[in-house]
Design a protein around this motif. Structure first.
Motif, PDB file in Angstrom:
ATOM      1  N   SER A 160       0.701  -1.377  -0.075  1.00 28.90           N
ATOM      2  CA  SER A 160      -0.111   0.129  -0.133  1.00 28.90           C
ATOM      3  C   SER A 160       0.846   1.346  -0.062  1.00 28.90           C
ATOM      4  O   SER A 160       1.646   1.340  -0.788  1.00 28.90           O
ATOM      5  N   TYR A 161       0.591   2.420   0.830  1.00 29.77           N
ATOM      6  CA  TYR A 161       1.374   3.506   0.988  1.00 29.77           C
ATOM      7  C   TYR A 161       2.862   3.100   1.258  1.00 29.77           C
ATOM      8  O   TYR A 161       3.804   3.942   1.030  1.00 29.77           O
ATOM      9  N   GLY A 162       3.001   1.971   2.051  1.00 30.32           N
ATOM     10  CA  GLY A 162       4.607   1.418   2.157  1.00 30.32           C
ATOM     11  C   GLY A 162       5.307   1.255   0.903  1.00 30.32           C
ATOM     12  O   GLY A 162       6.433   1.598   0.947  1.00 30.32           O
ATOM     13  N   GLY A 163       4.441   1.182  -0.443  1.00 29.21           N
ATOM     14  CA  GLY A 163       5.358   1.056  -1.465  1.00 29.21           C
ATOM     15  C   GLY A 163       5.846   2.158  -1.885  1.00 29.21           C
ATOM     16  O   GLY A 163       6.695   2.501  -2.513  1.00 29.21           O
ATOM     17  N   LYS A 164       4.911   3.463  -1.877  1.00 31.37           N
ATOM     18  CA  LYS A 164       5.441   4.827  -2.209  1.00 31.37           C
ATOM     19  C   LYS A 164       6.666   5.030  -1.443  1.00 31.37           C
ATOM     20  O   LYS A 164       7.607   5.648  -1.575  1.00 31.37           O
ATOM     21  N   MET A 165       6.575   4.786   0.264  1.00 29.19           N
ATOM     22  CA  MET A 165       7.682   5.021   0.949  1.00 29.19           C
ATOM     23  C   MET A 165       8.684   4.369   0.521  1.00 29.19           C
ATOM     24  O   MET A 165       9.955   4.690   0.600  1.00 29.19           O
ATOM     25  N   ALA A 166       8.765   3.097  -0.040  1.00 22.64           N
ATOM     26  CA  ALA A 166       9.659   2.042  -0.392  1.00 22.64           C
ATOM     27  C   ALA A 166      10.575   2.440  -1.580  1.00 22.64           C
ATOM     28  O   ALA A 166      11.624   2.375  -1.700  1.00 22.64           O
ATOM     29  N   ALA A 167       9.737   2.846  -2.696  1.00 22.07           N
ATOM     30  CA  ALA A 167      10.309   3.571  -3.728  1.00 22.07           C
ATOM     31  C   ALA A 167      11.350   4.643  -3.205  1.00 22.07           C
ATOM     32  O   ALA A 167      12.605   4.628  -3.984  1.00 22.07           O
ATOM     33  N   ALA A 168      10.912   5.669  -2.636  1.00 27.28           N
ATOM     34  CA  ALA A 168      11.661   6.699  -2.114  1.00 27.28           C
ATOM     35  C   ALA A 168      12.887   6.375  -1.306  1.00 27.28           C
ATOM     36  O   ALA A 168      14.028   7.064  -1.409  1.00 27.28           O
ATOM     37  N   ILE A 169      12.913   5.226  -0.513  1.00 30.58           N
ATOM     38  CA  ILE A 169      13.827   4.720   0.401  1.00 30.58           C
ATOM     39  C   ILE A 169      14.717   4.192  -0.239  1.00 30.58           C
ATOM     40  O   ILE A 169      16.046   4.185  -0.203  1.00 30.58           O
ATOM     41  N   MET A 334       0.764  13.509   6.912  1.00 37.31           N
ATOM     42  CA  MET A 334       1.154  13.276   5.564  1.00 37.31           C
ATOM     43  C   MET A 334       0.157  13.483   4.385  1.00 37.31           C
ATOM     44  O   MET A 334       0.293  13.219   3.364  1.00 37.31           O
ATOM     45  N   ALA A 335      -1.070  14.278   4.927  1.00 38.90           N
ATOM     46  CA  ALA A 335      -2.351  14.297   4.087  1.00 38.90           C
ATOM     47  C   ALA A 335      -1.845  15.012   2.782  1.00 38.90           C
ATOM     48  O   ALA A 335      -2.384  14.772   1.442  1.00 38.90           O
ATOM     49  N   GLY A 336      -0.882  16.083   3.067  1.00 42.75           N
ATOM     50  CA  GLY A 336      -0.445  16.914   1.649  1.00 42.75           C
ATOM     51  C   GLY A 336       0.103  16.130   0.688  1.00 42.75           C
ATOM     52  O   GLY A 336       0.336  16.732  -0.658  1.00 42.75           O
ATOM     53  N   ASP A 337       0.912  15.040   1.004  1.00 39.44           N
ATOM     54  CA  ASP A 337       1.709  14.109   0.285  1.00 39.44           C
ATOM     55  C   ASP A 337       0.980  13.202  -0.281  1.00 39.44           C
ATOM     56  O   ASP A 337       1.557  12.429  -1.185  1.00 39.44           O
ATOM     57  N   PHE A 338      -0.189  12.802  -0.023  1.00 41.73           N
ATOM     58  CA  PHE A 338      -0.817  11.561   0.125  1.00 41.73           C
ATOM     59  C   PHE A 338      -1.138  11.240  -1.439  1.00 41.73           C
ATOM     60  O   PHE A 338      -0.785  10.067  -2.012  1.00 41.73           O
ATOM     61  N   MET A 339      -1.482  12.136  -2.256  1.00 36.86           N
ATOM     62  CA  MET A 339      -1.825  11.688  -3.705  1.00 36.86           C
ATOM     63  C   MET A 339      -0.809  12.091  -4.440  1.00 36.86           C
ATOM     64  O   MET A 339      -1.091  12.312  -5.970  1.00 36.86           O
ATOM     65  N   LYS A 340       0.280  12.690  -4.130  1.00 34.17           N
ATOM     66  CA  LYS A 340       1.363  12.625  -5.210  1.00 34.17           C
ATOM     67  C   LYS A 340       1.821  11.416  -5.650  1.00 34.17           C
ATOM     68  O   LYS A 340       2.165  10.484  -4.852  1.00 34.17           O
ATOM     69  N   PRO A 341       2.157  11.388  -6.918  1.00 39.12           N
ATOM     70  CA  PRO A 341       2.770   9.988  -7.621  1.00 39.12           C
ATOM     71  C   PRO A 341       4.316  10.193  -7.455  1.00 39.12           C
ATOM     72  O   PRO A 341       4.917  11.258  -7.220  1.00 39.12           O
ATOM     73  N   VAL A 342       4.850   8.902  -7.514  1.00 41.75           N
ATOM     74  CA  VAL A 342       6.204   8.634  -7.385  1.00 41.75           C
ATOM     75  C   VAL A 342       6.642   7.756  -8.561  1.00 41.75           C
ATOM     76  O   VAL A 342       7.795   6.952  -8.387  1.00 41.75           O
ATOM     77  N   VAL A 343       6.130   7.697  -9.780  1.00 35.85           N
ATOM     78  CA  VAL A 343       6.349   6.815 -10.719  1.00 35.85           C
ATOM     79  C   VAL A 343       7.824   7.545 -11.464  1.00 35.85           C
ATOM     80  O   VAL A 343       8.694   6.492 -11.996  1.00 35.85           O
ATOM     81  N   ASP A 344       8.104   8.537 -11.333  1.00 38.84           N
ATOM     82  CA  ASP A 344       9.540   8.954 -11.834  1.00 38.84           C
ATOM     83  C   ASP A 344      10.547   8.306 -10.908  1.00 38.84           C
ATOM     84  O   ASP A 344      11.715   8.024 -11.406  1.00 38.84           O
TER      85      ASP A 344
END
Length: 445
Positions: A160-169, A334-344
């Motif tokens: 879930s959101y852990g994947g978004k964090m995992a990509a950045a990490i 984290m609400a302001g960051d929630f809908m931001k994509p990290v595809v890049d």
């Protein structure tokens, strides 16, 4: 602060088939845990299980870090006792525990999640960049403390959101390894039902629900109209508004589907999740989102376990810290960051040669597979064209012979697994299949 840091880094080792002194919690693997002060006033908790395999020592098996979603979901709680740890929440052996194939590191991340905590609300993270920065501090201390893991293949698995964090990490970890500031053998990241491109999930909800006979024509039109409003906010860069509108489209979906479960469309929501549309509107969007997506990760039985026997076993949790006590604050922060994509970010990982795996549950709505496939097709990765030309391969269900349990496709350093009969929490729904996937991703099959 220095005294607290030393206490936080305390390591407690336990051995197989024993009981922690003064606790009724059975131990089935060698364990270690502690705190790391990642910033002033920000304290992150980690819990390591050494691999417990009859055929290989932990030094011959990979190390996997598991990151939960939310943000605000506890890896040490939900991921551990509800999904992949050695014991379930009834403290019974889990036959499909990932500890059978890897050492598993659970981290309550971001700070404020699970047993992790902050001294003030100002110390909570605001975005994934801050989350990744904190994790670099933790990983640097972890691999300095546990030098035996520096050469062992290290994977990050997420949900879930852990994947978004995992990509950045993963991107920051790659840079840290190159700079020589962290010593570890980073082998890849796996993004499970991950919030990589939120708008692609939202824009496919209607089509997915319609194709599964959970929406009629009128409902499809209402969901699509609400989704377009979310998309417009994202396109305008107003991500807090997009999060607000995302809550509203969830209301539209619930009203038109008689309360479909966003985590598995074939199961029912728990009683605590069912509220009237009037009550939902009165809640406000952030409270409604917390109710849907944070509180289910902190159900009463799990909270009682974590704040009772587990807390007693660990022996290092400060008296003023309650497991999950700051979880909803984490989500709001984290609400302001929630809908931001990290595809890049995923593109950067692929370009850097990092092994990236995407895996998704067939019955997941909130991060439906259709949406995952949409953002994957947007990748600028130079192998995408050849990846798209490949036919997938069927995998037999480990529980049912001659039944298909999943499909997968891999090209160079990218792989995709389609897990059948599973929702958002794949290891909970299809434990044997999830364990087999882990072995394949970590090159044990």
């Amino acid at each position: 602060m220095m005294a607290r840091s030393w206490i936080g880094m305390l390591v407690v080792l336990l051995f197989a088939v024993s009981f922690y002194e003064g606790s009724c919690v059975p131990v089935q693997a060698k364990e270690s845990w502690g705190y790391v002060d990642v910033r002033d006033g920000a304290h992150m908790f980690w819990w390591l299980y050494y691999a417990n395999s009859s055929s290989a020592s932990y030094k011959e098996l990979p190390l996997v870090m598991w990151l939960q979603g939310g943000p605000g979901g506890s890896s040490c709680g939900f991921g551990n006792f509800e999904e992949i740890g050695p014991l379930d929440r009834d403290l019974k052996l889990r036959e499909t525990s990932w500890v059978r194939a890897a050492s598993v590191l659970f981290v309550d991340n971001p700070v404020g999640t699970g047993y992790s905590y902050t001294d003030t609300e100002d110390a909570l993270t605001k975005d994934v960049a801050m989350v990744a920065s904190d994790m670099m501090v933790l990983l640097k201390k972890f691999f300095s403390l546990k030098t035996e893991f520096q050469s062992i293949p290290f994977y990050i698995f997420s949900e879930s959101y852990g994947g978004k964090m995992a990509a950045a990490i993963s991107l920051e970890l790659t840079k840290a390894i190159q700079a020589g500031s962290i010593k570890c053998n980073f082998a890849g990241v796996a993004l499970g039902d991950s919030w990589i491109s939120p708008i692609d999930s939202v824009m496919t909800w209607g089509a997915y629900l319609y194709s599964t006979s959970l929406l009629d024509d009128t409902g499809l039109n209402e969901v699509y109209t609400a989704a377009k409003a979310v998309m417009e906010a994202v396109q305008q860069g107003d991500y807090l508004k997009a999060t607000d509108l995302w809550s509203m489209i969830e209301n539209v979906v619930e009203q038109n589907t008689n309360g479909v479960n966003f985590y598995n469309i074939l199961t029912q929501n728990s009683d605590e999740m069912v509220k009237s549309s009037a009550d939902q509107a009165a809640d406000g969007f952030l409270l409604a989102l917390k109710r849907r997506h944070i509180r289910p990760l902190h159900r009463q039985s799990l909270s009682e376990l974590m704040n009772g026997p587990i807390r007693q076993k660990l022996g290092v949790i400060p008296k003023n810290v309650t497991w999950g006590g700051q979880a909803e604050d984490v989500f709001v922060s984290m609400a302001g960051d929630f809908m931001k994509p990290v595809v890049d970010v995923v593109d950067q990982l692929l370009a850097a040669g990092v092994n990236v795996t995407v895996y998704n549950g067939q019955l997941d709505l909130i991060v439906d597979t259709m949406g995952q496939e949409m953002w994957v097709k947007k990748l600028k990765w130079d192998g995408l064209q050849n990846f798209n030309k490949l036919k997938w391969t069927a995998l037999e269900d480990p529980q049912e012979q001659s039944q298909t349990g999943a499909f997968y496709k891999t090209y160079k350093n990218f792989a995709f697994y389609w897990i059948l009969k599973a929702g958002h929490m794949i290891p909970s729904d299809q434990g044997p299949m999830a364990l087999r996937m882990l072995k394949m991703v970590t090159q044990q099959e």
